[in-house]
Design a protein around this motif. Sequence first.
Motif, PDB file in Angstrom:
ATOM      1  N   THR A  27       0.729  -1.098  -0.031  1.00 17.20           N
ATOM      2  CA  THR A  27      -0.393  -0.201   0.065  1.00 17.20           C
ATOM      3  C   THR A  27       0.550   1.176  -0.166  1.00 17.20           C
ATOM      4  O   THR A  27       1.525   1.354   1.093  1.00 17.20           O
ATOM      5  N   PHE A  28       1.353   2.257  -1.275  1.00 12.44           N
ATOM      6  CA  PHE A  28       2.085   2.850  -1.263  1.00 12.44           C
ATOM      7  C   PHE A  28       2.339   3.862  -0.454  1.00 12.44           C
ATOM      8  O   PHE A  28       2.727   4.440   0.217  1.00 12.44           O
ATOM      9  N   ASP A  29       0.634   5.111   0.322  1.00 13.34           N
ATOM     10  CA  ASP A  29       0.708   5.895   1.005  1.00 13.34           C
ATOM     11  C   ASP A  29       0.382   4.831   2.461  1.00 13.34           C
ATOM     12  O   ASP A  29       0.512   6.004   3.275  1.00 13.34           O
ATOM     13  N   GLU A  30       1.123   4.272   2.419  1.00 14.58           N
ATOM     14  CA  GLU A  30       1.723   4.036   4.447  1.00 14.58           C
ATOM     15  C   GLU A  30       3.150   3.441   4.385  1.00 14.58           C
ATOM     16  O   GLU A  30       3.694   2.830   5.522  1.00 14.58           O
ATOM     17  N   TYR A  31       4.067   3.977   3.132  1.00 13.60           N
ATOM     18  CA  TYR A  31       5.572   3.787   3.594  1.00 13.60           C
ATOM     19  C   TYR A  31       5.568   5.378   3.454  1.00 13.60           C
ATOM     20  O   TYR A  31       5.672   5.844   2.533  1.00 13.60           O
ATOM     21  N   ALA A  32       7.619   4.449   3.793  1.00 16.76           N
ATOM     22  CA  ALA A  32       7.480   5.629   2.820  1.00 16.76           C
ATOM     23  C   ALA A  32       9.359   4.678   2.083  1.00 16.76           C
ATOM     24  O   ALA A  32       9.613   4.336   1.822  1.00 16.76           O
ATOM     25  N   GLY A  46      22.221   8.089   1.970  1.00 15.44           N
ATOM     26  CA  GLY A  46      20.770   8.580   2.044  1.00 15.44           C
ATOM     27  C   GLY A  46      20.936  10.109   0.833  1.00 15.44           C
ATOM     28  O   GLY A  46      21.894  10.608   1.062  1.00 15.44           O
ATOM     29  N   VAL A  47      20.364   9.667  -0.129  1.00 15.84           N
ATOM     30  CA  VAL A  47      19.784  10.759  -1.352  1.00 15.84           C
ATOM     31  C   VAL A  47      18.487  11.297  -0.474  1.00 15.84           C
ATOM     32  O   VAL A  47      19.019  13.376  -0.523  1.00 15.84           O
ATOM     33  N   SER A  48      18.177  11.528  -1.071  1.00 12.47           N
ATOM     34  CA  SER A  48      16.458  11.957  -0.704  1.00 12.47           C
ATOM     35  C   SER A  48      15.291  11.091  -0.244  1.00 12.47           C
ATOM     36  O   SER A  48      15.760  10.048  -0.924  1.00 12.47           O
ATOM     37  N   CYS A  49      13.900  11.100   0.724  1.00 17.70           N
ATOM     38  CA  CYS A  49      13.415  10.266   0.962  1.00 17.70           C
ATOM     39  C   CYS A  49      12.041  10.680   1.058  1.00 17.70           C
ATOM     40  O   CYS A  49      12.071  12.436   1.297  1.00 17.70           O
ATOM     41  N   ILE A  50      10.787  10.424   1.066  1.00 15.33           N
ATOM     42  CA  ILE A  50       9.804  10.830   1.384  1.00 15.33           C
ATOM     43  C   ILE A  50       8.884  10.404   2.185  1.00 15.33           C
ATOM     44  O   ILE A  50       8.517   9.058   1.934  1.00 15.33           O
ATOM     45  N   SER A  51       8.432  10.495   2.787  1.00 14.19           N
ATOM     46  CA  SER A  51       7.342  10.165   4.209  1.00 14.19           C
ATOM     47  C   SER A  51       5.994  10.550   2.833  1.00 14.19           C
ATOM     48  O   SER A  51       4.818  11.412   2.532  1.00 14.19           O
ATOM     49  N   VAL A  52       5.268   8.992   1.916  1.00 19.00           N
ATOM     50  CA  VAL A  52       4.199   9.297   1.192  1.00 19.00           C
ATOM     51  C   VAL A  52       2.837   9.369   1.686  1.00 19.00           C
ATOM     52  O   VAL A  52       1.987  10.407   0.724  1.00 19.00           O
ATOM     53  N   SER A  53       2.387   9.186   2.769  1.00 28.57           N
ATOM     54  CA  SER A  53       1.029   9.872   3.312  1.00 28.57           C
ATOM     55  C   SER A  53       1.731  11.053   3.568  1.00 28.57           C
ATOM     56  O   SER A  53       0.010  12.021   3.327  1.00 28.57           O
ATOM     57  N   ASP A  54       2.061  12.156   3.999  1.00 31.96           N
ATOM     58  CA  ASP A  54       1.674  13.367   3.717  1.00 31.96           C
ATOM     59  C   ASP A  54       2.830  14.234   3.320  1.00 31.96           C
ATOM     60  O   ASP A  54       2.494  15.241   3.589  1.00 31.96           O
ATOM     61  N   GLY A  55       4.180  13.298   2.981  1.00 33.69           N
ATOM     62  CA  GLY A  55       4.714  14.323   1.891  1.00 33.69           C
ATOM     63  C   GLY A  55       6.011  14.464   2.119  1.00 33.69           C
ATOM     64  O   GLY A  55       6.428  15.713   1.934  1.00 33.69           O
TER      65      GLY A  55
END
Length: 126
Positions: A27-32, A46-55
Motif C-alpha cells: 500500500t503505497f501511501d503507508e510507506y516511506a 542517503g540522498v533524499s526520502c519521502i513519507s508518501v502519506s504526508d509528503g
Amino acid sequence: VQLQASGGGLVQAGGSLRLSCATSGFTFDEYAIGWFRQAPGKEREGVSCISVSDGNTYAADSVKGRFTISSDNAKNTVYLQMNSLKPEDTAVYYCAAVYWALGIGVPFNTWEYKYWGQGTQVTVSS
C-alpha cells in the motif's frame, strides 16, 4: 514488495536526469520511499526520502537545492529530479521502502529501510 529503479545514464556536469522508482506489492501511501547512492569504494548514503502519506521529505545537504523528490500516488512511483549534476554525484542510485504508516518524520538511514530495488547507474562527466 518490488521496487524498480530506472532513469540513470551518462550526463555532462550541469545537466539533469530524472530517476523513477516504480513500486508494487504494498500500500503505497503507508510507506516511506528513499533514494540512496553508492559510489565505488564508498558506503551507501542517503540522498533524499519521502513519507508518501504526508509528503514530508528530507534531503542530504549535498543535494539540497539541486535534487527534488516527489511521488505520484496514482502510479505508485517516486521520482528524483536531479539538476545541476556534478561529477561527485556519480554513483549507483537505489530506491528503498519501509512501512511508515505510524512513523514520525522521514527515515533517512540505510538501516531503516527494509525493501530495496536494483540500482541504476548515474555517471556525470566533467
